[in-house]
Design an enzyme around this catalytic site. Sequence first.
Site, short mmCIF file in Angstrom:
data_model
loop_
_atom_site.label_atom_id
_atom_site.label_comp_id
_atom_site.label_asym_id
_atom_site.label_seq_id
_atom_site.Cartn_x
_atom_site.Cartn_y
_atom_site.Cartn_z
N ARG A 26 -2.44 6.44 9.13
CA ARG A 26 -2.81 7.56 8.25
C ARG A 26 -4.32 7.75 8.17
O ARG A 26 -4.86 8.15 7.14
CB ARG A 26 -2.23 7.38 6.85
CG ARG A 26 -0.73 7.33 6.80
CD ARG A 26 -0.08 8.63 7.29
NE ARG A 26 1.37 8.49 7.29
CZ ARG A 26 2.07 8.06 8.33
NH1 ARG A 26 1.44 7.75 9.47
NH2 ARG A 26 3.37 7.96 8.28
N SER A 63 3.51 12.13 -0.08
CA SER A 63 3.36 10.72 -0.47
C SER A 63 1.94 10.49 -0.97
O SER A 63 0.99 10.65 -0.20
CB SER A 63 3.66 9.81 0.73
OG SER A 63 4.99 9.97 1.15
N GLU A 89 -3.49 8.60 -0.59
CA GLU A 89 -3.52 9.28 0.69
C GLU A 89 -4.30 10.59 0.64
O GLU A 89 -5.02 10.92 1.58
CB GLU A 89 -2.09 9.54 1.17
CG GLU A 89 -2.00 9.99 2.61
CD GLU A 89 -0.58 9.89 3.16
OE1 GLU A 89 -0.24 10.73 4.01
OE2 GLU A 89 0.16 8.99 2.74
#
Length: 354
Positions: free
Chosen positions: A165, A242, A346
């Site tokens: 990520r 998320s 995130e």
Amino acid sequence: MLAGTGAMVRSAVPLAELTTLRVGGRATLADCATTESLVATVRALDAAEVPVLLVAGGSNLLVSDDDVASVVVRVATEGVEFGAGGVTAEAGANWDGVVAASVRAGFGGLECLSGIPGSAGATPVQNVGAYGVEVDRLLRRVRLLDRATGEIDWVTPDALAFGYRTSRLKHSDSAVVLAVEFALRPDGTSAPLRYKELAQRLDAAEGETRPAAAVRETVLGLRAGKGMVLDPADHDTWSAGSFFTNPVVPDADVDRVLAAVRDRLGDVPVPTYPGAGGVKFSAGWLIERAGFAKGFPGPDAPARLSTKHTLALTNRGDATAADIVALARMVRDGVAERFGIVLVPEPVTVGVEL
């Protein structure tokens, strides 16, 4: 300053209208519908030393409630072209639209990334991934504007320092993504299935392939069931997806974390996966076992965990950025206190800190 760039400029635009969390203060907005306009606008603002905030799909942003001093440059380029076993998409192209178009054109490879909100240009920045597929495995090259030199060039994945990520582009404003190019499977089959839940739904063994269209349909169904496909009528999708990444615990700390889990929960199975430099734990599992249920903290809260998926922090209609931040801190601190793991957000934050 922006005369002649081709950008459409508006003042005092609420950024809540441009983000999937639907929070954010006002800013001057420069809409760029062509790559030429985007390049000219960024170059002009940089030359004038005006701060720039790039926004496309707005699906990975948490913006402060205060007015934003930067000029917000909206990447609204939309071109998508197929050829030579691949697809090239301009940075502002809707990502799920790119995936859908590739499947309709008879190609496979991107189907596991169906339903992910945001733009094509954001996918290498975040190294977007889902259901066992990550962007860096499919990416051929990225077209970048170097803001220091003003030069435009295509770069290959090895230059972008991809990780889980993340990439060299994620926490840097040194370059602007203008376009992306992906390799596709010309026979219309999916990428090998690597995610157990998806493989089971398709009656496949892990590693097998299926028609890309069937995989896309199944992925969209799985994501919708978790509130991960945008729907204006469903507040569970008023989120940034998320909110926390799955934490990778260094090998030296794994026994300590597992001991903390046993102390709290007893001898229970803990879902773990291989991770770069350690062991990856499930953030959603940790959040739930730390006592944060779906819908936490309750029906009257303006910001809550999704009623479908504890990994999504959601705006129930009138939440502010401050409400989202307070909930994120509560969840992060609760997991850290119980299990000794600090969850990392995130989304990119603008004007706020967790």
